[in-house]
Design an enzyme around this catalytic site. Structure first.
Site, short mmCIF file in Angstrom:
data_model
loop_
_atom_site.label_atom_id
_atom_site.label_comp_id
_atom_site.label_asym_id
_atom_site.label_seq_id
_atom_site.Cartn_x
_atom_site.Cartn_y
_atom_site.Cartn_z
N VAL A 1 4.82 1.97 7.42
CA VAL A 1 4.64 1.34 8.55
C VAL A 1 3.88 1.94 9.93
CG1 VAL A 1 6.64 -0.28 7.96
CG2 VAL A 1 7.14 1.67 9.58
N SER B 1 18.96 -2.31 17.47
CA SER B 1 20.06 -1.61 17.14
C SER B 1 20.97 -1.71 18.51
CB SER B 1 19.97 -0.20 17.10
OG SER B 1 21.01 0.53 17.09
N TYR C 1 16.49 8.13 19.35
CA TYR C 1 16.64 6.87 18.56
C TYR C 1 16.74 5.55 19.59
CZ TYR C 1 18.67 3.53 15.43
OH TYR C 1 19.05 2.44 14.64
N ALA D 1 15.67 5.37 22.56
CA ALA D 1 14.45 5.22 23.28
C ALA D 1 13.54 4.50 22.20
CB ALA D 1 13.53 6.42 23.76
N SER D 2 13.72 4.61 21.07
CA SER D 2 12.69 3.82 20.17
C SER D 2 13.29 2.37 20.06
CB SER D 2 12.54 4.55 18.70
OG SER D 2 13.93 4.47 18.09
N LYS D 3 14.39 2.31 19.93
CA LYS D 3 15.18 0.89 19.74
C LYS D 3 15.05 -0.15 21.01
CE LYS D 3 16.10 1.12 15.37
NZ LYS D 3 15.34 0.10 14.52
#
Length: 263
Positions: A69, A147, A160, A162-164
């Site tokens: 991805v 999440s 994590y 930050a990314s979610k």
């Protein structure tokens, strides 16, 4: 008027399809009547998952496909494979993701970059490519994987989180972009699901000198319903948001956390 939760005859893509939640989503879609492109970066795992579930659901078509991805060419090839196999794409369950547990002050830059690459950039690339295929049909359901860490930041998972948060924000923005084309874009925010990602998180706790079992029990004790979520719990919400039941929902980030997150 009654309505059955069905996606009979629809054509779907599931990314991260060989993981715990991904496989549960493929199963839920197939059981509800959809053909599914079973996409995963592990080609052999995608084939095993497709073959196993094809035996359970012989009336639908399950097609394995390798996909990274984070790579636009790979994502574009996945969409082309789905169009070749099915003729059109009606549903995307965008599950692929990663996590790790690293102390913020000790976190190397490459861990942050990798987390953003897979979770945020991966969502961007896949949603963009699939939306291009859906727009001519003026219909579709895109469901991303966020999440509870996309609703509330956690000090043990700064990158994590930050990314979610990025996934949650992108979902809202893409939903507004896609609305004129009658395409719904939502995301699911799981709580604590004992997946391969959690296995790796618990390994990180052990490597850091902690007690992984105690850490797990502590996290579960904080859940109002006092039990972890299952892959099937998450798949049920993905299926709901992929179905006609969610025709008037878009831009939403739905918690499946046992009450741990309430906003």
């Amino acid at each position: 008027m009654s309505m059955e939760l069905s996606v009979q005859g629809k054509n779907a893509i599931v990314t991260g399809a060989a993981g715990n939640i991904g496989e549960a989503c493929v199963r839920a879609l197939a059981a509800a009547g959809a053909n599914v492109l079973v996409a995963d970066m592990d080609a052999a795992a995608a084939e095993r998952t497709a073959e196993k579930l094809q035996k359970e659901y012989p009336d639908v078509k399950l097609v394995p496909q390798v996909c990274d991805v984070t790579n636009k060419a790979s994502v574009d090839a996945m969409v082309s494979a789905a169009l070749e196999a099915f003729g059109r794409i009606d549903i995307l369950n965008n599950i692929a993701g990663m996590s790790t547990k690293v102390d913020f002050l000790e976190m190397p830059e490459d861990i942050y970059d990798q987390m953003m690459d897979v979770n945020a950039k991966g969502t961007f690339l896949v949603d963009q490519a699939v939306l291009k295929a859906m727009i001519p049909n003026r219909s579709g359901k895109i469901v991303n994987m966020s999440s509870m860490s996309g609703k509330e930041g956690y000090p043990t998972n700064v990158a994590y989180s930050a990314s979610k948060f990025a996934v949650t924000g992108m979902t809202q923005a893409i939903a507004k972009y896609a609305a004129p084309y009658n395409i719904n874009v939502n995301c699911v925010c799981p709580g604590i699901v004992h997946t391969h990602i959690w296995d790796r998180l618990l390994d990180d706790v052990t490597k850091a000198g902690g007690d992984a079992d105690a850490y797990w029990k502590e996290r579960i004790s904080a859940i109002p319903l006092k039990r972890p979520q299952t892959a099937e719990d998450i798949a049920h919400m993905f299926l709901y948001l992929s179905s006609p039941f969610a025709d008037n929902m878009t831009g939403q980030s739905i918690n499946v956390t046992g009450g741990l997150i309430l906003h």
